[in-house]
Structures are given as structure tokens and as C-alpha cells.
Design a protein around this motif. Structure first.
Motif, PDB file in Angstrom:
ATOM      1  N   ILE A 141       0.862  -1.186   0.000  1.00  0.00           N
ATOM      2  CA  ILE A 141       0.000   0.000   0.000  1.00  0.00           C
ATOM      3  C   ILE A 141       0.894   1.230   0.000  1.00  0.00           C
ATOM      4  CG2 ILE A 141      -1.842   1.234   1.180  1.00  0.00           C
ATOM      5  CD1 ILE A 141      -2.719  -1.365   2.432  1.00  0.00           C
ATOM      6  N   ASP A 142       0.880   1.953  -1.102  1.00  0.00           N
ATOM      7  CA  ASP A 142       1.742   3.126  -1.303  1.00  0.00           C
ATOM      8  C   ASP A 142       0.940   4.381  -0.961  1.00  0.00           C
ATOM      9  OD1 ASP A 142       3.580   4.982  -2.091  1.00  0.00           O
ATOM     10  OD2 ASP A 142       3.504   4.508  -4.222  1.00  0.00           O
ATOM     11  N   THR A 143       1.376   5.112   0.064  1.00  0.00           N
ATOM     12  CA  THR A 143       0.627   6.301   0.497  1.00  0.00           C
ATOM     13  C   THR A 143       1.229   7.601  -0.018  1.00  0.00           C
ATOM     14  OG1 THR A 143       1.910   6.538   2.549  1.00  0.00           O
ATOM     15  CG2 THR A 143      -0.029   5.091   2.608  1.00  0.00           C
ATOM     16  N   SER A 144       2.318   7.495  -0.785  1.00  0.00           N
ATOM     17  CA  SER A 144       2.973   8.714  -1.274  1.00  0.00           C
ATOM     18  C   SER A 144       3.212   8.706  -2.775  1.00  0.00           C
ATOM     19  CB  SER A 144       4.316   8.910  -0.549  1.00  0.00           C
ATOM     20  OG  SER A 144       5.171   7.803  -0.784  1.00  0.00           O
ATOM     21  N   GLY A 145       2.961   7.581  -3.443  1.00  0.00           N
ATOM     22  CA  GLY A 145       3.180   7.491  -4.878  1.00  0.00           C
ATOM     23  C   GLY A 145       4.636   7.314  -5.252  1.00  0.00           C
ATOM     24  N   ASP A 146       5.471   6.865  -4.292  1.00  0.00           N
ATOM     25  CA  ASP A 146       6.906   6.737  -4.538  1.00  0.00           C
ATOM     26  C   ASP A 146       7.349   5.318  -4.874  1.00  0.00           C
ATOM     27  OD1 ASP A 146       7.296   9.423  -4.059  1.00  0.00           O
ATOM     28  OD2 ASP A 146       7.679   9.147  -1.909  1.00  0.00           O
ATOM     29  N   PHE A 147       6.414   4.385  -4.945  1.00  0.00           N
ATOM     30  CA  PHE A 147       6.815   2.997  -5.224  1.00  0.00           C
ATOM     31  C   PHE A 147       7.458   2.914  -6.604  1.00  0.00           C
ATOM     32  CE2 PHE A 147       6.085  -1.215  -6.987  1.00  0.00           C
ATOM     33  CZ  PHE A 147       6.587  -2.035  -5.975  1.00  0.00           C
ATOM     34  N   SER A 148       8.616   2.257  -6.672  1.00  0.00           N
ATOM     35  CA  SER A 148       9.371   2.146  -7.921  1.00  0.00           C
ATOM     36  C   SER A 148       9.308   0.717  -8.452  1.00  0.00           C
ATOM     37  CB  SER A 148      10.832   2.561  -7.700  1.00  0.00           C
ATOM     38  OG  SER A 148      11.599   2.321  -8.862  1.00  0.00           O
ATOM     39  N   ALA A 149       8.595   0.543  -9.546  1.00  0.00           N
ATOM     40  CA  ALA A 149       8.527  -0.778 -10.173  1.00  0.00           C
ATOM     41  C   ALA A 149       9.873  -1.162 -10.761  1.00  0.00           C
ATOM     42  CB  ALA A 149       7.449  -0.783 -11.251  1.00  0.00           C
ATOM     43  N   PHE A 184      -3.965   7.456  -0.388  1.00  0.00           N
ATOM     44  CA  PHE A 184      -3.416   8.741   0.056  1.00  0.00           C
ATOM     45  C   PHE A 184      -4.099   9.287   1.304  1.00  0.00           C
ATOM     46  CE2 PHE A 184      -2.572   8.864  -4.637  1.00  0.00           C
ATOM     47  CZ  PHE A 184      -1.204   8.647  -4.526  1.00  0.00           C
ATOM     48  N   ASN A 185      -5.109   8.578   1.816  1.00  0.00           N
ATOM     49  CA  ASN A 185      -5.743   8.983   3.072  1.00  0.00           C
ATOM     50  C   ASN A 185      -6.215   7.732   3.801  1.00  0.00           C
ATOM     51  OD1 ASN A 185      -8.575   8.396   2.116  1.00  0.00           O
ATOM     52  ND2 ASN A 185      -8.074  10.070   0.707  1.00  0.00           N
ATOM     53  N   ILE A 186      -6.563   7.896   5.062  1.00  0.00           N
ATOM     54  CA  ILE A 186      -6.889   6.757   5.905  1.00  0.00           C
ATOM     55  C   ILE A 186      -8.151   6.052   5.426  1.00  0.00           C
ATOM     56  CG2 ILE A 186      -8.248   8.081   7.563  1.00  0.00           C
ATOM     57  CD1 ILE A 186      -5.761   5.267   8.398  1.00  0.00           C
ATOM     58  N   GLU A 187      -9.101   6.805   4.869  1.00  0.00           N
ATOM     59  CA  GLU A 187     -10.335   6.185   4.376  1.00  0.00           C
ATOM     60  C   GLU A 187     -10.053   5.264   3.192  1.00  0.00           C
ATOM     61  OE1 GLU A 187      -9.963   9.424   4.895  1.00  0.00           O
ATOM     62  OE2 GLU A 187     -11.228   9.737   6.678  1.00  0.00           O
ATOM     63  N   ALA A 188      -9.182   5.699   2.295  1.00  0.00           N
ATOM     64  CA  ALA A 188      -8.846   4.870   1.133  1.00  0.00           C
ATOM     65  C   ALA A 188      -8.149   3.581   1.558  1.00  0.00           C
ATOM     66  CB  ALA A 188      -7.963   5.660   0.170  1.00  0.00           C
ATOM     67  N   ASP A 216       3.535   1.673   3.239  1.00  0.00           N
ATOM     68  CA  ASP A 216       4.661   2.591   3.055  1.00  0.00           C
ATOM     69  C   ASP A 216       4.145   3.960   2.588  1.00  0.00           C
ATOM     70  OD1 ASP A 216       7.148   3.687   2.715  1.00  0.00           O
ATOM     71  OD2 ASP A 216       7.600   2.609   0.847  1.00  0.00           O
ATOM     72  N   SER A 217       4.002   4.895   3.491  1.00  0.00           N
ATOM     73  CA  SER A 217       4.274   4.776   4.914  1.00  0.00           C
ATOM     74  C   SER A 217       2.990   5.127   5.666  1.00  0.00           C
ATOM     75  CB  SER A 217       5.445   5.690   5.284  1.00  0.00           C
ATOM     76  OG  SER A 217       5.104   6.864   5.886  1.00  0.00           O
ATOM     77  N   ILE A 218       2.976   4.803   6.953  1.00  0.00           N
ATOM     78  CA  ILE A 218       1.791   5.046   7.757  1.00  0.00           C
ATOM     79  C   ILE A 218       1.744   6.481   8.288  1.00  0.00           C
ATOM     80  CG2 ILE A 218       2.817   4.360   9.971  1.00  0.00           C
ATOM     81  CD1 ILE A 218       0.160   2.925  10.575  1.00  0.00           C
ATOM     82  N   LEU A 222      -1.762   9.147   9.506  1.00  0.00           N
ATOM     83  CA  LEU A 222      -2.208   9.359  10.883  1.00  0.00           C
ATOM     84  C   LEU A 222      -1.695  10.645  11.512  1.00  0.00           C
ATOM     85  CD1 LEU A 222      -1.720   5.702  12.208  1.00  0.00           C
ATOM     86  CD2 LEU A 222      -3.845   6.772  11.427  1.00  0.00           C
ATOM     87  N   LEU A 223      -0.507  11.088  11.119  1.00  0.00           N
ATOM     88  CA  LEU A 223       0.100  12.249  11.775  1.00  0.00           C
ATOM     89  C   LEU A 223      -0.758  13.508  11.713  1.00  0.00           C
ATOM     90  CD1 LEU A 223       2.553  13.217  13.349  1.00  0.00           C
ATOM     91  CD2 LEU A 223       3.643  13.814  11.173  1.00  0.00           C
ATOM     92  N   PRO A 224      -1.403  13.837  10.573  1.00  0.00           N
ATOM     93  CA  PRO A 224      -2.209  15.069  10.539  1.00  0.00           C
ATOM     94  C   PRO A 224      -3.368  15.078  11.533  1.00  0.00           C
ATOM     95  CG  PRO A 224      -1.750  14.282   8.317  1.00  0.00           C
ATOM     96  CD  PRO A 224      -1.330  13.197   9.247  1.00  0.00           C
ATOM     97  N   SER A 225      -3.829  13.903  11.966  1.00  0.00           N
ATOM     98  CA  SER A 225      -4.981  13.842  12.872  1.00  0.00           C
ATOM     99  C   SER A 225      -4.583  13.892  14.345  1.00  0.00           C
ATOM    100  CB  SER A 225      -5.780  12.550  12.626  1.00  0.00           C
ATOM    101  OG  SER A 225      -6.217  12.468  11.289  1.00  0.00           O
ATOM    102  N   LEU A 226      -3.297  13.683  14.641  1.00  0.00           N
ATOM    103  CA  LEU A 226      -2.857  13.673  16.031  1.00  0.00           C
ATOM    104  C   LEU A 226      -2.711  15.091  16.556  1.00  0.00           C
ATOM    105  CD1 LEU A 226      -0.152  10.846  15.904  1.00  0.00           C
ATOM    106  CD2 LEU A 226      -2.516  10.693  16.705  1.00  0.00           C
TER     107      LEU A 226
END
Length: 343
Positions: A141-149, A184-188, A216-218, A222-226
Motif C-alpha cells: 500500500i503506497d501512500t505517497s506514490g513513490d513505489f518504484s517498479a 493517500f488517506n486513511i479512508e482509502a 509505506d508509509s503510515i 495518521l500524523l495530521p490527525s494527532l
């Protein structure tokens, strides 16, 4: 549970009388109304005998109870899961020994600064497991779009050559068994995990099954909600991590979450080295939501006859299965992790 749902185990006439005379409609009403004698006093004469009412109360309690599980059966089931999903190696023998191997129904946290080797470590664990087990799949699960095939394909080719894989179809299909989802968000991410849960719960599932999840990465999820003034973000984090643990234990999979860093003032009390001035992000309680917290740090860049490489340190901040505050060194050369004993 409404009493009507267990007719004819309980006579319909009794259910109707309980509703009309006592206001008892559910199992909770029936079991906590009072004693059987209190109930029978309110019922019309001749509706039911006291002994029969007590038997019906036992029946309702049995149907409302959660089925019990014997400890020896649970232990045996855990053993079967471990046999089906053996331990995976990260390619660094010393780190494998520190954490007791990567596998089982565990949730690993890998933290560290940028360039410390977090993604490289997670990717190498997954690739080696997929090469070794043709019946396994991994979900990244790529949360930043940085995964390199491209880097992933290079890593597969490296281990393909290193292991002298005879079956070319195995290595060629590794990338097909590595599924990548964007979240890109917790709901997705919740939607992705729910779709996976439904798939794994289906008896119609055929072919390789997902046994590894990498997030990658968590941190950006979560950080914006803390917040220091609200508990909502912490509750969201706790709920999400409980869901990951439930997936790991229910389906016998291994989950790796990659975490960022935050400042530690005046110093971090967890590491074995006083020079470690940062700590895992998401607060001190997050480390207790995983089974093992691994901290990676880069020490120096070096050059030899084979080219440039970097030296790193892996520390086990906390582990449920092995000793905490232990460490080892490793090297990264051309994106591949290996033991410093190979130098």
C-alpha cells in the motif's frame, strides 16, 4: 437477539406472554429481568411451569453466548499457520536473529530517517518470500506514490541470479504476485483492507493468497490527525492498528508498517546509542501497537573496489518475542541489504 428468532425452541405462546405481561422481547430482557420466580408471577396462570421457565432461560443463555474455544486447539491452529507461512529472511542474518525472523502473524514497525533503508528492507523481505513461495502474494500500500517498479524488478533479478533460480517462471511471475495499491488517506486504506478481508474470507478464493502487507508509509495517514488537545486522532490510530492486528491474526499474515521520525528532546531514551537524537513518529504509544519496532539509521558512505555502498545500524527498540535494545550493522550496495560480515 429477539426471542421470536428462536421459536420453536421456545413456544410462541410463551414468547407472546413474556412480551405482553413483562415487556420481555430480547435475550437481554429475559436474562436480566430478575429471577424465574419474578417472571412467572407476572405471567398469566398456567402459561408455563417454573421448572420449564428455568430450562428456557438456560436455552436462551446458551444461544446468546459466544462459542468457547479450547486453548490447546488454538495453540495447534497457531502451529499450523506457522508451518504454512514459514519465517522469511531479510538477507541480514544478524537482524533476522534479533527479531526472531520475519513472519508469523505479527505486525512489524520499521522506522528511521530518509535514506536509512526502511523501504529497501521491507521490499527485500517481501521479494525473497515471494521467490521462495509460489503460493504467496503481497499487498504493497503506497501512500505517497513513490513505489518504484523499476527498482523492484532490479531486486528480483538480483536474487534470481544470486539464488540461481532454475524455474524462470517463478521469478518472472514474482512481480505479478506483488500487488500495489495507492492510498493517500486513511479512508482509502480502510477500503483497501476491507476489500482484502472480504476476498480472504470468501471460500471461492483460488490461487496464491496475500500473506504479506506493507504500508509505506503510515505516517502521512495518521500524523495530521494527532493533536495534543484532542483524543480523536489517537482513537483513529488505535482503531486502525487494531484492524491490522486482527487481519494478521485472523488470516495468518505478516504486516510491515513503515514509519517516519520526529525530534526527541533532549535525547531518545530507547536506543542503544546516545547519538540517536530522533525517534519514531506518531507518539510514544504507537510502538506498543506493534509486535516489534525496528529503528534504522545510516552511519556512513564508503567506497571499495566494487563501488560505493553505505553502512547502516538496525536497532530493536521493542519486541514482544525477543530482547529489546539490541542492534546490528548491515550494508546497502546497489539497493541490496547484506551483512557487514561480507565485507
Amino acid at each position: 437477539m429477539r426471542l421470536e428468532s428462536i421459536i420453536p425452541s421456545i413456544p410462541a405462546e410463551l414468547v407472546a406472554a413474556l412480551n405482553h405481561s413483562c415487556g420481555i422481547r430480547t435475550d437481554t430482557d429475559f436474562l436480566f429481568f430478575g429471577s424465574s420466580l419474578d417472571i412467572i408471577k407476572k405471567l398469566p396462570l398456567g402459561t408455563v411451569t417454573l421448572s420449564d421457565l428455568e430450562k428456557f432461560a438456560e436455552l436462551v443463555a446458551e444461544k446468546a453466548s459466544v462459542p468457547g474455544h479450547r486453548g490447546d486447539e488454538i495453540l495447534a491452529g497457531t502451529g499450523r499457520i506457522s508451518e504454512k507461512h514459514p519465517q522469511a529472511s531479510c538477507g541480514v542474518k544478524e537482524l533476522d536473529e534479533l527479531v526472531g525472523g520475519f513472519g508469523d502473524s505479527r505486525v512489524f514497525e520499521i522506522s528511521g530517517a530518509k535514506g536509512s533503508g526502511k523501504t529497501a528492507l521491507a521490499l527485500q523481505i517481501v521479494i525473497q518470500r515471494l521467490l521462495a513461495d509460489v503460493d504467496s502474494c503481497a499487498l504493497w500500500i503506497d501512500t505517497s506514490g513513490d513505489f518504484s517498479a523499476e527498482k523492484t524488478a532490479q531486486l528480483v533479478r538480483h536474487f534470481d541470479v544470486a539464488n540461481l533460480t532454475k524455474d524462470r517462471q517463478v521469478s518472472d511471475k514474482v512481480l505479478e504476485r506483488l500487488q500495489v495499491s495507492l492510498g493517500f488517506n486513511i479512508e482509502a486504506v480502510h477500503d483497501v483492507l476491507e476489500a482484502l478481508r472480504i476476498l480472504l474470507s470468501s471460500s471461492r478464493t483460488v490461487g496464491p493468497t496475500v500473506q504479506w502487507i506493507v504500508l509505506d508509509s503510515i505516517t502521512p495517514l495518521l500524523l495530521p490527525s494527532l493533536s495534543a488537545v484532542s483524543s480523536q486522532g489517537h482513537a483513529m490510530m488505535t482503531t486502525f492498528m487494531r484492524r491490522l492486528r486482527e487481519l494478521a491474526r485472523t488470516f495468518g499474515m505478516t504486516i510491515i508498517v513503515i514509519n517516519g521520525t520526529s525530534a526527541a528532546a533532549p535525547f531518545n531514551q530507547n536506543p542503544a546509542f546516545a547519538s540517536t537524537i530522533r525517534k519514531p513518529a506518531l507518539g510514544p504509544s504507537f510502538t506498543f501497537m506493534t509486535d516489534c519496532t525496528i529503528w534504522l539509521s545510516k552511519t556512513t558512505d564508503m567506497l571499495d573496489s566494487e563501488g560505493s555502498f553505505s553502512l547502516h545500524v538496525a536497532e530493536v527498540f521493542r519486541s514482544r518475542a525477543t530482547r529489546s535494545k539490541t542492534w546490528c550493522t548491515f550494508q546497502i550496495r546497489h539497493g541490496v541489504l547484506s551483512s557487514t560480515s561480507d565485507l
